[in-house]
Motif scaffolding. Structure first.
Motif, PDB file in Angstrom:
ATOM      1  N   ASP A   1      56.447  55.765  -4.322  1.00 32.07           N
ATOM      2  CA  ASP A   1      57.771  55.663  -3.717  1.00 32.07           C
ATOM      3  C   ASP A   1      58.453  54.350  -4.048  1.00 32.07           C
ATOM      4  N   SER A   2      57.694  53.267  -4.043  1.00 31.78           N
ATOM      5  CA  SER A   2      58.318  51.968  -4.269  1.00 31.78           C
ATOM      6  C   SER A   2      57.307  50.970  -4.811  1.00 31.78           C
ATOM      7  N   TYR A   3      57.827  49.831  -5.172  1.00 28.53           N
ATOM      8  CA  TYR A   3      57.023  48.719  -5.678  1.00 28.53           C
ATOM      9  C   TYR A   3      56.011  48.267  -4.637  1.00 28.53           C
ATOM     10  N   SER A   4      56.460  48.158  -3.390  1.00 27.79           N
ATOM     11  CA  SER A   4      55.593  47.613  -2.346  1.00 27.79           C
ATOM     12  C   SER A   4      54.361  48.498  -2.124  1.00 27.79           C
ATOM     13  N   LYS A   5      54.544  49.816  -2.202  1.00 29.55           N
ATOM     14  CA  LYS A   5      53.396  50.716  -2.030  1.00 29.55           C
ATOM     15  C   LYS A   5      52.428  50.612  -3.203  1.00 29.55           C
ATOM     16  N   LEU A   6      52.977  50.426  -4.403  1.00 31.09           N
ATOM     17  CA  LEU A   6      52.132  50.254  -5.583  1.00 31.09           C
ATOM     18  C   LEU A   6      51.275  49.000  -5.450  1.00 31.09           C
ATOM     19  N   ILE A   7      51.884  47.904  -5.072  1.00 30.85           N
ATOM     20  CA  ILE A   7      51.152  46.635  -4.928  1.00 30.85           C
ATOM     21  C   ILE A   7      50.152  46.731  -3.781  1.00 30.85           C
ATOM     22  N   HIS A   8      50.563  47.368  -2.691  1.00 37.00           N
ATOM     23  CA  HIS A   8      49.670  47.528  -1.542  1.00 37.00           C
ATOM     24  C   HIS A   8      48.418  48.312  -1.930  1.00 37.00           C
ATOM     25  N   ASN A   9      48.615  49.402  -2.664  1.00 34.73           N
ATOM     26  CA  ASN A   9      47.470  50.204  -3.093  1.00 34.73           C
ATOM     27  C   ASN A   9      46.598  49.461  -4.095  1.00 34.73           C
ATOM     28  N   LEU A  10      47.224  48.665  -4.956  1.00 35.06           N
ATOM     29  CA  LEU A  10      46.444  47.852  -5.906  1.00 35.06           C
ATOM     30  C   LEU A  10      45.513  46.909  -5.154  1.00 35.06           C
ATOM     31  N   TYR A  11      46.042  46.256  -4.132  1.00 33.42           N
ATOM     32  CA  TYR A  11      45.226  45.317  -3.358  1.00 33.42           C
ATOM     33  C   TYR A  11      44.135  46.041  -2.573  1.00 33.42           C
ATOM     34  N   LYS A  12      44.453  47.226  -2.038  1.00 28.22           N
ATOM     35  CA  LYS A  12      43.449  47.974  -1.281  1.00 28.22           C
ATOM     36  C   LYS A  12      42.281  48.396  -2.159  1.00 28.22           C
ATOM     37  N   LYS A  13      42.583  48.769  -3.401  1.00 31.67           N
ATOM     38  CA  LYS A  13      41.528  49.176  -4.330  1.00 31.67           C
ATOM     39  C   LYS A  13      40.877  47.982  -5.037  1.00 31.67           C
ATOM     40  N   LYS A  14      41.326  46.772  -4.668  1.00 33.85           N
ATOM     41  CA  LYS A  14      40.810  45.527  -5.259  1.00 33.85           C
ATOM     42  C   LYS A  14      40.984  45.492  -6.779  1.00 33.85           C
ATOM     43  N   LEU A  15      42.054  46.124  -7.243  1.00 28.65           N
ATOM     44  CA  LEU A  15      42.413  46.103  -8.649  1.00 28.65           C
ATOM     45  C   LEU A  15      43.633  45.188  -8.776  1.00 28.65           C
ATOM     46  N   ILE A  16      43.359  43.902  -8.928  1.00 30.20           N
ATOM     47  CA  ILE A  16      44.445  42.930  -8.879  1.00 30.20           C
ATOM     48  C   ILE A  16      44.936  42.647 -10.294  1.00 30.20           C
TER      49      ILE A  16
END
Length: 119
Positions: free
Chosen positions: A76-91
């Motif tokens: 949906d947006s940039y913020s959700k993409l970044i949030h999911n990246l951090y949750k999966k520890k794929l920084i």
């Protein structure tokens, strides 16, 4: 009181300032007082803008990632993409993500499929 010619010390200082002002125009290149003022101002601007440049590039990268995520329906947006990246520890840093978003959106889509978190 006798006049003391300052000799090479003052001249050396002025020539150093003159070398900094070599690309200036008009009086900013020719008059010693103007040269010192303009060189100081240029140094202040360059110091300030080094920090500003970092901010501007980060904003540009965020805008590119956000645009790509919305256009290619990644999330949906940039913020959700970044949030999911951090949750999966794929920084991944924003610079690399923006490069991927611009050059090859399919890779961005694959990255998002790997990190999608179903609520």
């Amino acid at each position: 009181m006798t006049r003391v010619p300052r000799g090479y010390i003052a001249r050396r200082r002025r020539t150093k300032m003159r070398s900094f002002a070599s690309n200036f125009r008009g009086a900013h290149l020719r008059l010693n007082r103007m040269i010192t003022q303009q060189v100081k101002r240029a140094f202040v601007s360059s110091h300030r803008d080094r920090g500003r440049q970092k901010r501007d590039f980060r904003r540009l990268w965020i805008t590119r990632i956000n645009a790509a995520t919305r256009i290619y329906k990644v999330l949906d947006s940039y913020s959700k993409l970044i949030h999911n990246l951090y949750k999966k520890k794929l920084i991944l840093n924003r610079k690399m993500l923006a490069q991927v978003a611009v050059s090859n959106p399919n890779n961005l889509y694959t990255i998002s499929n790997k990190i999608k978190i179903i609520n």
